[in-house]
Motif scaffolding. Sequence first.
Motif, PDB file in Angstrom:
ATOM      1  N   UNK A 114       0.838  -1.205   0.000  1.00 14.42           N
ATOM      2  CA  UNK A 114       0.000   0.000   0.000  1.00 14.42           C
ATOM      3  C   UNK A 114       0.867   1.247   0.000  1.00 14.42           C
ATOM      4  N   UNK A 115       0.510   2.179  -0.845  1.00 14.13           N
ATOM      5  CA  UNK A 115       1.180   3.476  -0.862  1.00 14.13           C
ATOM      6  C   UNK A 115       0.110   4.536  -0.636  1.00 14.13           C
ATOM      7  N   UNK A 116       0.366   5.420   0.335  1.00 13.22           N
ATOM      8  CA  UNK A 116      -0.585   6.476   0.634  1.00 13.22           C
ATOM      9  C   UNK A 116      -0.416   7.595  -0.377  1.00 13.22           C
ATOM     10  N   UNK A 117      -1.510   7.923  -1.045  1.00 12.92           N
ATOM     11  CA  UNK A 117      -1.510   9.029  -2.004  1.00 12.92           C
ATOM     12  C   UNK A 117      -2.848   9.757  -1.865  1.00 12.92           C
ATOM     13  N   UNK A 118      -2.839  10.875  -1.128  1.00  9.49           N
ATOM     14  CA  UNK A 118      -4.090  11.600  -0.927  1.00  9.49           C
ATOM     15  C   UNK A 118      -4.674  12.051  -2.259  1.00  9.49           C
ATOM     16  N   UNK A 119      -5.989  12.182  -2.330  1.00 11.36           N
ATOM     17  CA  UNK A 119      -6.610  12.640  -3.571  1.00 11.36           C
ATOM     18  C   UNK A 119      -6.118  14.033  -3.934  1.00 11.36           C
ATOM     19  N   UNK A 120      -5.990  14.292  -5.230  1.00 13.97           N
ATOM     20  CA  UNK A 120      -5.500  15.590  -5.685  1.00 13.97           C
ATOM     21  C   UNK A 120      -6.519  16.696  -5.440  1.00 13.97           C
ATOM     22  N   UNK A 121      -7.788  16.385  -5.598  1.00 12.15           N
ATOM     23  CA  UNK A 121      -8.841  17.380  -5.417  1.00 12.15           C
ATOM     24  C   UNK A 121      -9.557  17.086  -4.108  1.00 12.15           C
ATOM     25  N   UNK A 122      -9.471  18.023  -3.202  1.00 12.33           N
ATOM     26  CA  UNK A 122     -10.140  17.830  -1.929  1.00 12.33           C
ATOM     27  C   UNK A 122     -11.576  18.302  -2.050  1.00 12.33           C
ATOM     28  N   UNK A 123     -12.456  17.583  -1.396  1.00 10.46           N
ATOM     29  CA  UNK A 123     -13.858  17.969  -1.391  1.00 10.46           C
ATOM     30  C   UNK A 123     -14.021  19.211  -0.521  1.00 10.46           C
ATOM     31  N   UNK A 124     -14.799  20.145  -1.007  1.00 10.21           N
ATOM     32  CA  UNK A 124     -15.055  21.366  -0.253  1.00 10.21           C
ATOM     33  C   UNK A 124     -15.936  21.030   0.951  1.00 10.21           C
ATOM     34  N   UNK A 125     -15.651  21.633   2.082  1.00 12.09           N
ATOM     35  CA  UNK A 125     -16.495  21.371   3.240  1.00 12.09           C
ATOM     36  C   UNK A 125     -17.905  21.894   2.973  1.00 12.09           C
ATOM     37  N   UNK A 126     -18.896  21.252   3.538  1.00 12.39           N
ATOM     38  CA  UNK A 126     -20.267  21.706   3.299  1.00 12.39           C
ATOM     39  C   UNK A 126     -20.467  23.114   3.850  1.00 12.39           C
ATOM     40  N   UNK A 127     -21.215  23.905   3.136  1.00 14.79           N
ATOM     41  CA  UNK A 127     -21.491  25.270   3.552  1.00 14.79           C
ATOM     42  C   UNK A 127     -22.636  25.245   4.567  1.00 14.79           C
ATOM     43  N   UNK A 128     -22.371  25.794   5.705  1.00  8.54           N
ATOM     44  CA  UNK A 128     -23.399  25.838   6.750  1.00  8.54           C
ATOM     45  C   UNK A 128     -24.020  27.224   6.752  1.00  8.54           C
TER      46      UNK A 128
END
Length: 153
Positions: A98-112
Amino acid sequence: MSFHPLDARRPGDLLRTHSTLKGLFNQARAVERLQRLLESVLEPAAREHCRAASYRDGVLRLLVADSQWATRIRYQQRRLIRQLQAYAEFATLTKIHCKVQPPLVKKAPPVRKMRRSAVAAESLSETAGHISDPDLRSALERLARHHRGESGE
């Protein structure tokens, strides 16, 4: 001497005739097949966090989203190897790396969005009337105006 570009060719023709592209296309299809087989044995929650990268010399290399998923895959490695060996593609599988590779595009936090409430605005205004500190009173009054939907300063 002028430059004359080659005639454009259809992508399908290029993939069938150009040896480098043909090799890359075949390799991509093979990895896609490995991914489908991997997903068939992974727990549903892990499927979106784990991608097959390559398979060579009995070692399946996976790209995982973070260290938590890498640890979970390592704990399940024996079971996964056993289940994957049932497929002809993984007959010689001996190890999962296993190699850790975070996703390139981070999901935007939900707008509250804060709901406006006339009751909250009235309560804030009333509280502001009993406060002696001018800065705190001013902040409470601004907050009350915001709850009423009035434009502030």
